[in-house]
Write an enzyme that holds these catalytic residues in place. Structure first.
Site, PDB file in Angstrom:
ATOM      1  N   LEU A 151       0.866  -1.181   0.000  1.00 26.59           N
ATOM      2  CA  LEU A 151       0.000   0.000   0.000  1.00 26.59           C
ATOM      3  C   LEU A 151       0.901   1.229   0.000  1.00 26.59           C
ATOM      4  O   LEU A 151       1.771   1.360   0.861  1.00 26.59           O
ATOM      5  CB  LEU A 151      -0.920  -0.005   1.220  1.00 26.59           C
ATOM      6  CG  LEU A 151      -2.039   1.043   1.271  1.00 26.59           C
ATOM      7  CD1 LEU A 151      -3.164   0.555   2.182  1.00 26.59           C
ATOM      8  CD2 LEU A 151      -1.549   2.396   1.771  1.00 26.59           C
ATOM      9  N   GLY A 181      -0.307   8.717  -1.186  1.00 28.50           N
ATOM     10  CA  GLY A 181       0.116   9.920  -1.909  1.00 28.50           C
ATOM     11  C   GLY A 181       0.665   9.620  -3.283  1.00 28.50           C
ATOM     12  O   GLY A 181       1.760  10.086  -3.630  1.00 28.50           O
ATOM     13  N   SER A 221      -0.702  10.357  -6.399  1.00 21.85           N
ATOM     14  CA  SER A 221      -1.219  11.090  -7.555  1.00 21.85           C
ATOM     15  C   SER A 221      -0.107  11.734  -8.376  1.00 21.85           C
ATOM     16  O   SER A 221      -0.253  11.919  -9.587  1.00 21.85           O
ATOM     17  CB  SER A 221      -2.232  12.155  -7.115  1.00 21.85           C
ATOM     18  OG  SER A 221      -1.639  13.083  -6.228  1.00 21.85           O
ATOM     19  N   GLY A 249       4.532  12.729  -8.394  1.00 27.40           N
ATOM     20  CA  GLY A 249       5.843  12.730  -7.757  1.00 27.40           C
ATOM     21  C   GLY A 249       6.366  11.393  -7.268  1.00 27.40           C
ATOM     22  O   GLY A 249       6.234  10.366  -7.935  1.00 27.40           O
ATOM     23  N   ILE A 250       6.965  11.428  -6.096  1.00 25.79           N
ATOM     24  CA  ILE A 250       7.623  10.251  -5.543  1.00 25.79           C
ATOM     25  C   ILE A 250       6.641   9.102  -5.368  1.00 25.79           C
ATOM     26  O   ILE A 250       6.958   7.939  -5.657  1.00 25.79           O
ATOM     27  CB  ILE A 250       8.294  10.593  -4.199  1.00 25.79           C
ATOM     28  CG1 ILE A 250       9.395  11.630  -4.395  1.00 25.79           C
ATOM     29  CG2 ILE A 250       8.875   9.335  -3.543  1.00 25.79           C
ATOM     30  CD1 ILE A 250       9.932  12.208  -3.094  1.00 25.79           C
ATOM     31  N   GLY A 251       5.435   9.396  -4.905  1.00 27.08           N
ATOM     32  CA  GLY A 251       4.456   8.337  -4.694  1.00 27.08           C
ATOM     33  C   GLY A 251       4.063   7.645  -5.977  1.00 27.08           C
ATOM     34  O   GLY A 251       3.972   6.410  -6.027  1.00 27.08           O
ATOM     35  N   SER A 260      12.380  13.344   4.999  1.00 28.93           N
ATOM     36  CA  SER A 260      13.024  14.468   4.318  1.00 28.93           C
ATOM     37  C   SER A 260      14.362  14.713   5.000  1.00 28.93           C
ATOM     38  O   SER A 260      14.532  14.342   6.170  1.00 28.93           O
ATOM     39  CB  SER A 260      12.150  15.725   4.445  1.00 28.93           C
ATOM     40  OG  SER A 260      12.841  16.890   4.041  1.00 28.93           O
ATOM     41  N   TYR A 283       6.963  22.303   9.199  1.00 29.85           N
ATOM     42  CA  TYR A 283       7.254  21.143   8.356  1.00 29.85           C
ATOM     43  C   TYR A 283       8.379  20.304   8.944  1.00 29.85           C
ATOM     44  O   TYR A 283       8.269  19.078   9.060  1.00 29.85           O
ATOM     45  CB  TYR A 283       7.618  21.610   6.942  1.00 29.85           C
ATOM     46  CG  TYR A 283       7.967  20.486   6.005  1.00 29.85           C
ATOM     47  CD1 TYR A 283       6.967  19.696   5.454  1.00 29.85           C
ATOM     48  CD2 TYR A 283       9.291  20.216   5.657  1.00 29.85           C
ATOM     49  CE1 TYR A 283       7.275  18.657   4.586  1.00 29.85           C
ATOM     50  CE2 TYR A 283       9.609  19.187   4.798  1.00 29.85           C
ATOM     51  CZ  TYR A 283       8.599  18.406   4.254  1.00 29.85           C
ATOM     52  OH  TYR A 283       8.922  17.370   3.406  1.00 29.85           O
TER      53      TYR A 283
END
Length: 275
Positions: free
Chosen positions: A5, A8, A10, A12-14, A132, A145
């Site tokens: 699973l 995120g 949609s 980029g990285i995901g 990050s 962040y």
């Protein structure tokens, strides 16, 4: 067939991780808050199992994980990738804004992990979280962040030996600057024009920081290259706890890890604010 699973997915990285994990032999459940944004993923993975998952909504998390188990019978890997950037500083923003950042970037990870862990233990699986370099080094105007990413790193570092004894391998992935829509999302979410306009004494510092950030992202790593590191952790026989996704990210985090009293790091990040 192993089931992974990924949150995120949609962009980029995901998205890249979902594609590469499928190529590595996993059946991927690709999740996103708005499945109307699944077009780019479906183009890359025409048969993708795309499901709605809002990591900030406990019911959405519980329903999604339960449905995966009902449909696939198992869960072998969770890749926590969903997150949102934010630029600001506490005197210029509300405490509620900081809470919102923590909700997405920290408590979202906590909620999905909690729901998945019984199944990961049953599979003796993998728990991988994209954090990050900002989870190692605090950076100007990224207070909320970085606080969230620090929290994720500390939480995972503390959890790893516990669930490791029960068969679940835990890894964190630390990208630096990555060429994705993440920066655009930061700009939209933080309303940088308004932030700068209302910054008062902070205005020259924010300007210097934003100039420096634009330069760093002009030479950013690709999302594909970053996802390759995620999938390397997913498929490694003996995965490490911590992975940086580039030599630059490794060198950057190394400043903190070799800086016992913190002075070198403070000198570095203060320089980002101009003269």
């Amino acid at each position: 067939m192993k089931i992974a699973l990924v949150t995120g997915t949609s962009t980029g990285i995901g998205l890249e991780t979902a594609v590469l994990a499928e190529q590595a032999g996993y059946t991927v459940v690709a999740t996103m808050r708005d499945t109307g944004k699944a077009g780019p993923l479906r183009e890359r993975l025409p048969g993708a199992d795309v499901r709605r998952l809002d990591v900030t909504d406990p019911d959405s998390v519980a329903d999604c994980v339960a449905a995966v188990i009902a449909d696939h019978g198992q869960l072998d890997a969770l890749i926590n990738n969903a997150g949102a950037g934010h630029v600001g500083t506490i005197e210029l923003e509300s405490v509620d804004a900081v809470r919102d950042v923590m909700e997405v970037n920290f408590f979202g990870v906590v909620q999905v992990t909690k729901a998945a862990l019984p199944h990961l233990r049953a599979a003796r699986g993998r728990l991988i979280t994209v954090t990050s370099v900002g989870g190692v080094i605090g950076q100007p105007f990224n207070e909320a962040y970085c606080a969230a990413k620090f929290a994720v790193e500390g939480w995972m570092e503390s959890l790893a030996p516990v669930v490791g004894r029960l068969g679940v391998a835990v890894s964190v992935i630390e990208p630096g600057a990555v060429a994705t829509e993440f920066v655009s999302n930061i700009r939209a979410g933080s309303d940088l024009e308004a932030l700068v306009a209302e910054a008062g004494d902070y205005r020259p510092l924010i300007g210097a920081y934003l100039d420096r950030t634009a330069t760093s992202f002009s030479a950013a790593q690709s999302a594909h290259a970053c996802a390759q590191v995620v999938v390397a952790a997913l498929t490694a026989d003996e995965p490490r706890f911590r992975y940086q996704t580039s030599e630059q990210a490794a060198a950057f985090t190394g400043v903190k890890l070799a800086d016992a009293d913190g002075s070198a790091l403070q000198k570095l990040t203060t320089a980002w604010l101009g003269e």
